[in-house]
Write an enzyme that holds these catalytic residues in place. Structure first.
Site, PDB file in Angstrom:
ATOM      1  N   ASP A  72       0.736  -1.211   0.271  1.00 31.29           N
ATOM      2  CA  ASP A  72       0.066  -0.294  -0.388  1.00 31.29           C
ATOM      3  C   ASP A  72       0.967   1.391   0.065  1.00 31.29           C
ATOM      4  O   ASP A  72       2.198   1.499   0.331  1.00 31.29           O
ATOM      5  CB  ASP A  72      -0.806   0.086   1.113  1.00 31.29           C
ATOM      6  CG  ASP A  72      -0.131   0.246   2.403  1.00 31.29           C
ATOM      7  OD1 ASP A  72       0.585  -0.461   3.006  1.00 31.29           O
ATOM      8  OD2 ASP A  72      -1.359   1.170   3.211  1.00 31.29           O
ATOM      9  N   ASP A  94       8.539   4.336  -1.199  1.00 28.61           N
ATOM     10  CA  ASP A  94       7.838   4.008  -0.008  1.00 28.61           C
ATOM     11  C   ASP A  94       6.311   3.119  -0.669  1.00 28.61           C
ATOM     12  O   ASP A  94       5.534   3.692  -0.408  1.00 28.61           O
ATOM     13  CB  ASP A  94       7.165   5.215   1.253  1.00 28.61           C
ATOM     14  CG  ASP A  94       6.790   4.482   2.063  1.00 28.61           C
ATOM     15  OD1 ASP A  94       7.017   3.999   2.185  1.00 28.61           O
ATOM     16  OD2 ASP A  94       6.489   5.689   3.024  1.00 28.61           O
ATOM     17  N   GLU A 125       0.435  -1.221   5.830  1.00 27.00           N
ATOM     18  CA  GLU A 125       0.686  -0.557   6.518  1.00 27.00           C
ATOM     19  C   GLU A 125       1.248   1.023   6.853  1.00 27.00           C
ATOM     20  O   GLU A 125       0.910   1.564   7.738  1.00 27.00           O
ATOM     21  CB  GLU A 125       2.372  -0.698   6.260  1.00 27.00           C
ATOM     22  CG  GLU A 125       3.624  -0.538   6.956  1.00 27.00           C
ATOM     23  CD  GLU A 125       4.263   0.861   6.654  1.00 27.00           C
ATOM     24  OE1 GLU A 125       4.887   1.435   7.344  1.00 27.00           O
ATOM     25  OE2 GLU A 125       3.651   1.855   5.397  1.00 27.00           O
ATOM     26  N   GLU A 126       0.717   1.945   5.871  1.00 29.95           N
ATOM     27  CA  GLU A 126       0.486   3.278   5.765  1.00 29.95           C
ATOM     28  C   GLU A 126      -0.758   3.422   6.807  1.00 29.95           C
ATOM     29  O   GLU A 126      -1.045   4.380   7.375  1.00 29.95           O
ATOM     30  CB  GLU A 126       0.470   3.952   4.940  1.00 29.95           C
ATOM     31  CG  GLU A 126       1.580   2.925   3.720  1.00 29.95           C
ATOM     32  CD  GLU A 126       2.425   4.222   4.194  1.00 29.95           C
ATOM     33  OE1 GLU A 126       2.603   4.616   5.307  1.00 29.95           O
ATOM     34  OE2 GLU A 126       3.533   4.260   3.272  1.00 29.95           O
ATOM     35  N   GLU A 149      11.824  -0.564   3.311  1.00 29.44           N
ATOM     36  CA  GLU A 149      11.715   0.314   3.564  1.00 29.44           C
ATOM     37  C   GLU A 149      12.992   1.432   2.886  1.00 29.44           C
ATOM     38  O   GLU A 149      14.325   0.807   3.412  1.00 29.44           O
ATOM     39  CB  GLU A 149      11.778   0.869   5.074  1.00 29.44           C
ATOM     40  CG  GLU A 149      10.456   0.319   5.798  1.00 29.44           C
ATOM     41  CD  GLU A 149       9.212   1.202   5.125  1.00 29.44           C
ATOM     42  OE1 GLU A 149       9.431   2.208   4.870  1.00 29.44           O
ATOM     43  OE2 GLU A 149       7.774   0.816   5.071  1.00 29.44           O
ATOM     44  N   HIS A 322       6.095  10.005   0.654  1.00 31.03           N
ATOM     45  CA  HIS A 322       4.203  10.446   0.851  1.00 31.03           C
ATOM     46  C   HIS A 322       4.286  12.350   0.005  1.00 31.03           C
ATOM     47  O   HIS A 322       3.667  12.713   0.356  1.00 31.03           O
ATOM     48  CB  HIS A 322       3.921  10.971   2.326  1.00 31.03           C
ATOM     49  CG  HIS A 322       3.886   9.918   3.364  1.00 31.03           C
ATOM     50  ND1 HIS A 322       3.580   9.771   4.737  1.00 31.03           N
ATOM     51  CD2 HIS A 322       4.174   8.607   2.390  1.00 31.03           C
ATOM     52  CE1 HIS A 322       3.939   8.491   4.616  1.00 31.03           C
ATOM     53  NE2 HIS A 322       4.037   7.856   3.875  1.00 31.03           N
TER      54      HIS A 322
END
Length: 368
Positions: A72, A94, A125-126, A149, A322
């Site tokens: 995700d 990410d 995960e987010e 990551e 992000h």
């Protein structure tokens, strides 16, 4: 860019993943693509009850190396494009870049590693790490854990701060603004100021990893109702129960609700896992950086639950997470695949269990 057919396949996987939008809760299409790619590379693939895609490859009798990335992304539809050797798009850093790194390095190393390699594309995960929590509840502990990551191809991450996130809700009777009566919005603001006092900024010469830091995520309301949401990044040994008791002392009768709580986590730099991985990084890049991160990841959930050595690795610059400029250098991504391909056999050797009845050398750890 590179005539190596394994590199071309790795680039195909990464671009395909990035081209499929997969915000938290909507990972099914990306999961199906990942499952198909892993099957083509020789993995035995299944999808579990919550949507995690799990592929296994390599020696079924060897130590288990589990590599968990996440499918995700945060919301945001960025145009996918390639320019000057950079791949732009949501998730390049990410963390579809690290996940694709795991997939291709695992496939390339499977024959020589002497390990059972398990690669997981986890969901949400987010959000609330639903995929990681399900793995913790349903899967046996591996011998070592890698988390996908962005660390940069020349670095490994050995620790993350934990998180304590809570909501505050308060009500007050209607009153005229000329009245001295307490207003709900003021009480919510007061609580936030109290939290800042309880968790002051780290001194200039202090380690931020070992210091708690609060963030006001939301603040809304008016005269009669107000709500605040506060997220605190916390260090190892943080006494969450005591801190919440102190916060409640400033709550003026309002309600505190814990939304998320995971501990900080750190693997020692001298563990066999970190030494083996760092050696492979150094051989490929000439140097290695061992880092800790101030955020959190699925490592915070899985490593303490399973009590296994863990680290995080993946190509990309985490400062782009992000953002609307999220991108990854394809050369760095392919280098990370090469690094991890070389590291996996070394990791497996570091985890090898002694034969029954044989004495382990004094410089090796015994696994219970």
């Amino acid at each position: 860019m590179n005539a190596d057919p394994t590199h071309a396949e790795a680039t195909r996987t990464l671009r395909g993943l990035v081209e499929i939008p997969s915000p938290s809760g909507a990972e099914a299409a990306a999961g199906a693509f990942l499952a198909a790619r892993m099957t083509a590379l020789g993995y035995d693939v299944r999808t579990d009850a919550v949507g995690n895609v799990i592929g296994e490859i390599g020696d079924p009798t060897g130590p288990v190396i589990m590599m968990v990335g996440h499918l995700d992304t945060v919301p945001g539809d960025l145009p996918v494009r390639e320019s000057g050797g950079l791949l732009f798009g949501r998730g390049t850093v990410d963390a579809k870049g690290p996940l694709a790194t795991f997939v291709h390095a695992g496939a390339r190393a499977a024959a020589a590693a002497g390990a059972r390699i398990v690669v997981v594309g986890a969901v949400e995960e987010e959000a609330a790490s639903r995929g990681a929590h399900h793995l913790a509840a349903t899967v046996d502990p591996p011998d070592a854990l890698l988390i996908g990551e962005p660390s940069g191809a020349g670095a490994v991450v050995v620790g993350y701060r934990g998180v304590l996130r809570f909501r505050y809700a308060v009500q007050r009777p209607p009153a005229h603004t000329s009245s001295p009566a307490e207003r709900a919005a003021e009480l919510a603001s007061d609580l936030w100021q109290a939290v800042r006092t309880l968790l002051p900024p780290a001194p200039a010469d202090a380690s931020h990893f070992e210091h708690a830091a609060p963030a006001l995520v939301a603040l809304e309301g008016g005269l009669t109702h107000a709500r605040a949401e506060i997220s605190c990044r916390v260090p190892r040994g943080f006494d969450a129960a005591r801190f919440l008791d102190e916060v409640r002392g400033h709550a003026a009768g309002g309600e505190i609700t814990v939304v998320e709580q995971v501990p900080a986590v750190r693997t020692g730099r001298g563990t066999p896992l970190v030494r083996a991985f760092a050696g492979a990084v150094r051989r490929r890049t000439g140097a290695v950086s061992v880092k800790v991160k101030l955020g959190t990841s699925d490592m915070n959930i899985l490593a303490p639950h399973w009590d296994v050595p863990a680290l995080a690795y993946g190509p990309g610059d985490s400062r782009l997470d992000h953002t609307d400029e999220e991108h990854i250098p394809l050369a760095e991504y392919l280098l990370a695949v090469d690094v991890l391909t070389e590291a996996l056999p070394d990791i497996a050797k570091s985890l090898a269990r002694p034969l029954v009845g044989a004495a382990a050398p004094d410089n090796e750890e015994r696994r219970p």
